[in-house]
Write an enzyme that holds these catalytic residues in place. Structure first.
Site, PDB file in Angstrom:
ATOM      1  N   GLY A  80      -5.712 -57.748  38.629  1.00  0.00           N
ATOM      2  CA  GLY A  80      -5.166 -59.030  39.064  1.00  0.00           C
ATOM      3  C   GLY A  80      -5.457 -59.303  40.522  1.00  0.00           C
ATOM      4  O   GLY A  80      -5.499 -58.385  41.344  1.00  0.00           O
ATOM      5  N   GLY A  82      -4.525 -62.338  43.658  1.00  0.00           N
ATOM      6  CA  GLY A  82      -3.745 -63.511  44.020  1.00  0.00           C
ATOM      7  C   GLY A  82      -3.850 -63.773  45.501  1.00  0.00           C
ATOM      8  O   GLY A  82      -4.578 -63.087  46.231  1.00  0.00           O
ATOM      9  N   GLY A  83      -3.104 -64.776  45.955  1.00  0.00           N
ATOM     10  CA  GLY A  83      -3.144 -65.129  47.352  1.00  0.00           C
ATOM     11  C   GLY A  83      -2.554 -64.065  48.254  1.00  0.00           C
ATOM     12  O   GLY A  83      -2.835 -64.030  49.447  1.00  0.00           O
ATOM     13  N   GLY A  85      -2.389 -60.531  47.365  1.00  0.00           N
ATOM     14  CA  GLY A  85      -2.859 -59.172  47.212  1.00  0.00           C
ATOM     15  C   GLY A  85      -3.697 -58.953  45.970  1.00  0.00           C
ATOM     16  O   GLY A  85      -3.946 -59.864  45.186  1.00  0.00           O
ATOM     17  N   VAL A  87      -4.178 -56.257  42.628  1.00  0.00           N
ATOM     18  CA  VAL A  87      -3.465 -55.268  41.818  1.00  0.00           C
ATOM     19  C   VAL A  87      -4.465 -54.386  41.078  1.00  0.00           C
ATOM     20  O   VAL A  87      -5.372 -54.886  40.402  1.00  0.00           O
ATOM     21  CB  VAL A  87      -2.518 -55.949  40.812  1.00  0.00           C
ATOM     22  CG1 VAL A  87      -1.768 -54.890  39.992  1.00  0.00           C
ATOM     23  CG2 VAL A  87      -1.516 -56.851  41.539  1.00  0.00           C
ATOM     24  N   LYS A 101      -0.159 -52.457  43.907  1.00  0.00           N
ATOM     25  CA  LYS A 101      -0.462 -53.700  44.605  1.00  0.00           C
ATOM     26  C   LYS A 101      -0.848 -53.430  46.050  1.00  0.00           C
ATOM     27  O   LYS A 101      -0.114 -52.800  46.792  1.00  0.00           O
ATOM     28  CB  LYS A 101       0.736 -54.653  44.572  1.00  0.00           C
ATOM     29  CG  LYS A 101       0.413 -55.982  45.224  1.00  0.00           C
ATOM     30  CD  LYS A 101       1.557 -56.960  45.155  1.00  0.00           C
ATOM     31  CE  LYS A 101       1.168 -58.246  45.866  1.00  0.00           C
ATOM     32  NZ  LYS A 101       2.248 -59.221  45.899  1.00  0.00           N
ATOM     33  N   ASP A 198       6.949 -68.127  43.978  1.00  0.00           N
ATOM     34  CA  ASP A 198       5.614 -68.300  43.405  1.00  0.00           C
ATOM     35  C   ASP A 198       5.679 -68.135  41.889  1.00  0.00           C
ATOM     36  O   ASP A 198       4.914 -67.376  41.283  1.00  0.00           O
ATOM     37  CB  ASP A 198       4.639 -67.295  44.015  1.00  0.00           C
ATOM     38  CG  ASP A 198       3.176 -67.696  43.810  1.00  0.00           C
ATOM     39  OD1 ASP A 198       2.924 -68.882  43.541  1.00  0.00           O
ATOM     40  OD2 ASP A 198       2.300 -66.828  43.904  1.00  0.00           O
TER      41      ASP A 198
END
Length: 406
Positions: A80, A82-83, A85, A87, A101, A198
């Site tokens: 994964g 995202g903005g 971090g 994963v 993470k 979020d």
């Protein structure tokens, strides 16, 4: 003489190299100690010593342990992004599979808060919230270790599902209920109120049984007991962001409610929260939904196949609930506790035979929607004072509030 000189040079080189390696090792140890202290390790150790008899104690991992678990953070193990971090899927030495993470941003002003936040998150014990197992504090950007949830995200489930039918709706409304219950817990039942900030389908994970697990607290805020809102830098994901928060920078629990309303629309429509394939004024799913309502095409926005005669009223109740979550004024939105209760009620409808093909159903549903929608959120940044027009006739006929969202 030459041989002796050569031997001396070798010995000097070996000694120098050894001393340099020892110096570098000590330097690394001191650096790790600095980061550990900087990231709140002392606070965390103190708290852990007090809670050593607790049923759930978080672990403090070393950098080497997590490097080994991820094959030195091999990109092939990324599950994964995202903005806030990346994963990684990791394999610990005791055969546990975990999610690690790695944050992207170094914000030194937040370092002192990190340990306290880890402590609070470690105390969260809810079946629909991803469990924090531990952390690594001895590096500049701390690492968090969570339980691994292996069936992907709700986003993937919605947008990759091919055969959509009435059974699909049953599963989706259950997932929505579980996610709402998790957010309700964070808002009002955790040891300190937590605003997720979020909420979106990519941050709702699914396990083998399609049980919802709310994840990713990288943007979350902890609300002091004497406050109901926080002034913050705007963070979140466009398409899910509460426009009231965007305009005022005042973060409240109702900001999560707005984002959850978009999640509900995503479950109902099967469409993405932001699509450049739609007209500019309909690019956000919330606006697209409103446009279809204004044009008397509400049923057109629902995903094909999801509605049948048996679940028609359940779905309309969910549509009305989504509309209430998307209201312009945050105070008029229901709380997450109320949202969770309404979803649970919707889930129970299938058990009652009297909920069926009532002739007055469509008129009743339209009336309730007219009451839910007048103060619905607009897309922040839209032209004409950021508002939709065309609600005058509705506003003349009904009140803005619908029993305070209940």
């Amino acid at each position: 003489m030459n041989a002796g000189a050569g031997t001396g040079v070798v010995i000097l080189f070996v000694v120098s190299t050894s001393m340099y390696l020892i110096y570098q090792k000590r330097k690394l140890v001191k650096l790790r100690e600095k980061y550990f202290k900087q990231n709140g390790g002392s606070i965390l150790l103190r708290e852990l010593s007090v809670k050593e008899k607790s049923s759930h104690i978080i672990e403090i991992f070393t950098e080497e342990q997590l490097k080994k678990a991820t094959n030195n953070f091999d990109e092939s193990l990324i599950v994964g992004k995202g903005g806030f971090g990346i994963v990684f899927k990791g394999y610990l030495s005791d055969n546990r599979i975990v999610a690690i993470k790695k944050s992207k941003i170094v914000d030194k002003s937040l370092n002192e808060q990190f340990a306290n936040e880890v402590i609070v998150l470690s105390q969260i014990n809810h079946r629909n919230v991803v469990k924090l197992l531990g952390c690594c504090l001895e590096i500049e950007v701390p690492l968090l270790v969570y339980e691994f949830v292996n069936n992907g995200t709700l986003f993937d489930y919605i947008h990759n599902e091919r055969n959509v039918n009435g059974e699909t709706w049953k599963k989706r409304v259950r997932i929505a209920t579980e996610a709402a219950q998790a957010l309700s817990y964070l808002h009002s039942e955790a040891s300190i109120s937590i605003i997720h900030r979020d909420v979106k389908t990519t941050n709702i994970l699914l396990d083998d049984n399609y049980t919802a697990k709310v994840s990713d607290f990288g943007a979350s805020k902890f609300v002091p007991l004497d406050q109901t809102e926080l002034a913050t830098m705007m963070q979140g994901t466009f398409g899910y962001l509460d426009p009231e928060y965007m305009l005022t920078s005042q973060l409240t629990e109702k900001s999560d409610v707005y984002s959850f309303g978009v999640v509900l629309l995503e479950l109902l429509t099967g469409e993405k929260p932001l699509s450049f394939a739609r007209l500019e004024e309909k690019r956000t799913l919330a606006n697209h939904f409103l446009s279809c309502f204004k044009e008397d095409r509400l049923f057109d926005v629902l995903q094909v196949g999801i509605m049948n005669e048996e679940n028609k009223k359940e779905i309309m109740e969910a549509v009305i609930l989504a509309a209430k979550c998307l209201r312009l004024n945050g105070e008029e939105r229901p709380s997450m506790k109320e949202v969770a209760m309404e979803l649970q009620t919707i889930r129970q409808m299938e058990k009652h035979p009297w909920i069926n093909r009532d002739q007055s159903f469509d008129e009743e549903s339209q009336y309730l929607l007219h009451k839910a929608l007048p103060s619905t959120i607009y897309e922040c940044g839209e032209k004409n004072n950021h508002q939709y027009t065309g609600y005058d006739s509705i506003k003349d006929r009904v009140l803005i509030a619908l029993d305070n969202g209940r």
